[in-house]
Scaffold this motif. Sequence first.
Motif, PDB file in Angstrom:
ATOM      1  N   LYS A  85       0.853  -1.191   0.000  1.00 30.41           N
ATOM      2  CA  LYS A  85       0.000   0.000   0.000  1.00 30.41           C
ATOM      3  C   LYS A  85       0.888   1.239   0.000  1.00 30.41           C
ATOM      4  O   LYS A  85       2.107   1.149   0.124  1.00 30.41           O
ATOM      5  CB  LYS A  85      -0.932   0.005   1.216  1.00 30.41           C
ATOM      6  CG  LYS A  85      -1.902  -1.164   1.279  1.00 30.41           C
ATOM      7  CD  LYS A  85      -2.785  -1.070   2.514  1.00 30.41           C
ATOM      8  CE  LYS A  85      -3.797  -2.200   2.575  1.00 30.41           C
ATOM      9  NZ  LYS A  85      -3.175  -3.533   2.694  1.00 30.41           N
ATOM     10  N   GLU A  86       0.276   2.393  -0.151  1.00 28.55           N
ATOM     11  CA  GLU A  86       1.030   3.649  -0.140  1.00 28.55           C
ATOM     12  C   GLU A  86       1.835   3.746   1.153  1.00 28.55           C
ATOM     13  O   GLU A  86       1.309   3.542   2.246  1.00 28.55           O
ATOM     14  CB  GLU A  86       0.066   4.832  -0.234  1.00 28.55           C
ATOM     15  CG  GLU A  86       0.723   6.115  -0.710  1.00 28.55           C
ATOM     16  CD  GLU A  86       1.237   6.023  -2.138  1.00 28.55           C
ATOM     17  OE1 GLU A  86       2.379   6.455  -2.368  1.00 28.55           O
ATOM     18  OE2 GLU A  86       0.495   5.519  -3.011  1.00 28.55           O
ATOM     19  N   GLY A  87       3.133   4.035   1.026  1.00 31.17           N
ATOM     20  CA  GLY A  87       4.003   4.115   2.185  1.00 31.17           C
ATOM     21  C   GLY A  87       4.926   2.926   2.337  1.00 31.17           C
ATOM     22  O   GLY A  87       5.910   2.982   3.071  1.00 31.17           O
ATOM     23  N   THR A  93       4.006  -3.081  -6.557  1.00 31.45           N
ATOM     24  CA  THR A  93       2.640  -3.075  -7.095  1.00 31.45           C
ATOM     25  C   THR A  93       2.059  -1.685  -7.358  1.00 31.45           C
ATOM     26  O   THR A  93       0.983  -1.589  -7.926  1.00 31.45           O
ATOM     27  CB  THR A  93       1.688  -3.820  -6.138  1.00 31.45           C
ATOM     28  OG1 THR A  93       1.670  -3.138  -4.867  1.00 31.45           O
ATOM     29  CG2 THR A  93       2.150  -5.253  -5.930  1.00 31.45           C
ATOM     30  N   LEU A  94       2.744  -0.621  -6.970  1.00 27.92           N
ATOM     31  CA  LEU A  94       2.190   0.726  -7.111  1.00 27.92           C
ATOM     32  C   LEU A  94       2.888   1.514  -8.207  1.00 27.92           C
ATOM     33  O   LEU A  94       3.148   2.710  -8.055  1.00 27.92           O
ATOM     34  CB  LEU A  94       2.285   1.484  -5.772  1.00 27.92           C
ATOM     35  CG  LEU A  94       1.587   0.832  -4.572  1.00 27.92           C
ATOM     36  CD1 LEU A  94       1.802   1.665  -3.307  1.00 27.92           C
ATOM     37  CD2 LEU A  94       0.091   0.677  -4.850  1.00 27.92           C
ATOM     38  N   HIS A  95       3.160   0.863  -9.335  1.00 23.57           N
ATOM     39  CA  HIS A  95       3.902   1.515 -10.416  1.00 23.57           C
ATOM     40  C   HIS A  95       3.161   1.329 -11.732  1.00 23.57           C
ATOM     41  O   HIS A  95       2.294   0.462 -11.873  1.00 23.57           O
ATOM     42  CB  HIS A  95       5.322   0.961 -10.484  1.00 23.57           C
ATOM     43  CG  HIS A  95       6.084   1.149  -9.204  1.00 23.57           C
ATOM     44  ND1 HIS A  95       6.811   2.283  -8.929  1.00 23.57           N
ATOM     45  CD2 HIS A  95       6.173   0.365  -8.099  1.00 23.57           C
ATOM     46  CE1 HIS A  95       7.338   2.185  -7.723  1.00 23.57           C
ATOM     47  NE2 HIS A  95       6.961   1.034  -7.198  1.00 23.57           N
ATOM     48  N   SER A  96       3.529   2.152 -12.713  1.00 20.08           N
ATOM     49  CA  SER A  96       2.789   2.179 -13.973  1.00 20.08           C
ATOM     50  C   SER A  96       2.900   0.874 -14.751  1.00 20.08           C
ATOM     51  O   SER A  96       1.979   0.487 -15.468  1.00 20.08           O
ATOM     52  CB  SER A  96       3.273   3.350 -14.841  1.00 20.08           C
ATOM     53  OG  SER A  96       4.679   3.270 -15.066  1.00 20.08           O
ATOM     54  N   ARG A 100       8.670  -1.633 -14.146  1.00 16.72           N
ATOM     55  CA  ARG A 100       9.082  -0.551 -13.252  1.00 16.72           C
ATOM     56  C   ARG A 100       8.956  -0.973 -11.796  1.00 16.72           C
ATOM     57  O   ARG A 100       9.808  -0.663 -10.957  1.00 16.72           O
ATOM     58  CB  ARG A 100       8.230   0.698 -13.500  1.00 16.72           C
ATOM     59  CG  ARG A 100       8.557   1.447 -14.774  1.00 16.72           C
ATOM     60  CD  ARG A 100       7.607   2.632 -14.938  1.00 16.72           C
ATOM     61  NE  ARG A 100       7.859   3.349 -16.166  1.00 16.72           N
ATOM     62  CZ  ARG A 100       8.707   4.366 -16.279  1.00 16.72           C
ATOM     63  NH1 ARG A 100       9.379   4.779 -15.225  1.00 16.72           N
ATOM     64  NH2 ARG A 100       8.882   4.967 -17.445  1.00 16.72           N
ATOM     65  N   GLY A 101       7.883  -1.672 -11.498  1.00 16.96           N
ATOM     66  CA  GLY A 101       7.672  -2.138 -10.132  1.00 16.96           C
ATOM     67  C   GLY A 101       8.739  -3.116  -9.688  1.00 16.96           C
ATOM     68  O   GLY A 101       9.235  -3.044  -8.557  1.00 16.96           O
ATOM     69  N   LEU A 102       9.109  -4.038 -10.584  1.00 17.46           N
ATOM     70  CA  LEU A 102      10.149  -5.009 -10.265  1.00 17.46           C
ATOM     71  C   LEU A 102      11.477  -4.325  -9.986  1.00 17.46           C
ATOM     72  O   LEU A 102      12.171  -4.652  -9.025  1.00 17.46           O
ATOM     73  CB  LEU A 102      10.298  -6.010 -11.407  1.00 17.46           C
ATOM     74  CG  LEU A 102       9.212  -7.073 -11.538  1.00 17.46           C
ATOM     75  CD1 LEU A 102       9.394  -7.864 -12.823  1.00 17.46           C
ATOM     76  CD2 LEU A 102       9.224  -8.009 -10.334  1.00 17.46           C
ATOM     77  N   PHE A 103      11.846  -3.359 -10.840  1.00 17.14           N
ATOM     78  CA  PHE A 103      13.118  -2.663 -10.645  1.00 17.14           C
ATOM     79  C   PHE A 103      13.099  -1.868  -9.345  1.00 17.14           C
ATOM     80  O   PHE A 103      14.070  -1.881  -8.575  1.00 17.14           O
ATOM     81  CB  PHE A 103      13.402  -1.717 -11.821  1.00 17.14           C
ATOM     82  CG  PHE A 103      14.686  -0.936 -11.625  1.00 17.14           C
ATOM     83  CD1 PHE A 103      15.905  -1.533 -11.880  1.00 17.14           C
ATOM     84  CD2 PHE A 103      14.648   0.374 -11.163  1.00 17.14           C
ATOM     85  CE1 PHE A 103      17.091  -0.829 -11.679  1.00 17.14           C
ATOM     86  CE2 PHE A 103      15.823   1.083 -10.961  1.00 17.14           C
ATOM     87  CZ  PHE A 103      17.041   0.478 -11.229  1.00 17.14           C
ATOM     88  N   HIS A 104      11.989  -1.179  -9.068  1.00 19.85           N
ATOM     89  CA  HIS A 104      11.900  -0.385  -7.841  1.00 19.85           C
ATOM     90  C   HIS A 104      12.040  -1.279  -6.614  1.00 19.85           C
ATOM     91  O   HIS A 104      12.787  -0.967  -5.684  1.00 19.85           O
ATOM     92  CB  HIS A 104      10.568   0.358  -7.782  1.00 19.85           C
ATOM     93  CG  HIS A 104      10.331   1.019  -6.450  1.00 19.85           C
ATOM     94  ND1 HIS A 104      10.896   2.221  -6.115  1.00 19.85           N
ATOM     95  CD2 HIS A 104       9.594   0.611  -5.369  1.00 19.85           C
ATOM     96  CE1 HIS A 104      10.534   2.548  -4.878  1.00 19.85           C
ATOM     97  NE2 HIS A 104       9.738   1.588  -4.407  1.00 19.85           N
TER      98      HIS A 104
END
Length: 205
Positions: A85-87, A93-96, A100-104
């Motif tokens: 979740k946010e935070g 899971t919170l990426h476009s 991108r989510g995997l790299f983050h």
Amino acid sequence: LPIPLTLIALIWFPPTVSNLVEFALFWFLTLVGVICGSHRFLSHKSFVPVKRFKQLLVIWASMGGQGPPVVWAAFHRRHHQVTDKEGDPHTPTLHSTKLRGLFHAAFGWMKRHESPNPMVYVRDLLRDEDIGAVNKHYYKWIVLAMLLPALAEFAITRNPLGLWTGFLWGWGIRSFVLSSTIGYVNSMNHLMGTRAFDTRDNSRN
């Protein structure tokens, strides 16, 4: 070391048998330090080790180069408080896009994140003198992790080049593989895999 430099190292400085032993030994010890020490013990209090083993786990975790173990635990407790979740500092899971989510989740979050307040998340650890006595010397354990495989290889080969190859395989490539191992848990296991039972987040087997 990024992947291209690792490939170059494989070609220019192929590992000797002793290099592979140094790599495997330090990878195993630091992986135990992070997973059993920083994760299961410090973050989740899943077990209570005796004093000497408690401090040994924190030393191995420090030598993994993942940040001071108490700080690691603060981030992980924050992660579980608001998982996916946010935070959440490293949710994928919170990426476009999924990429991108995997790299983050694997690496990117370490360059840009909010630091959780230790007095909120790890007050119990800050009060533990046994943990604090080791955790405060984090950077000394990092230096030791760099020196030990280099000195071991030099002692084996009696060749100054052994200092470099021991450092390369026992610290450089080993730390990259360890970070990738931990990054896999942060990223892939929140997007792929089976879910044998319901959870309040996206974690998977």
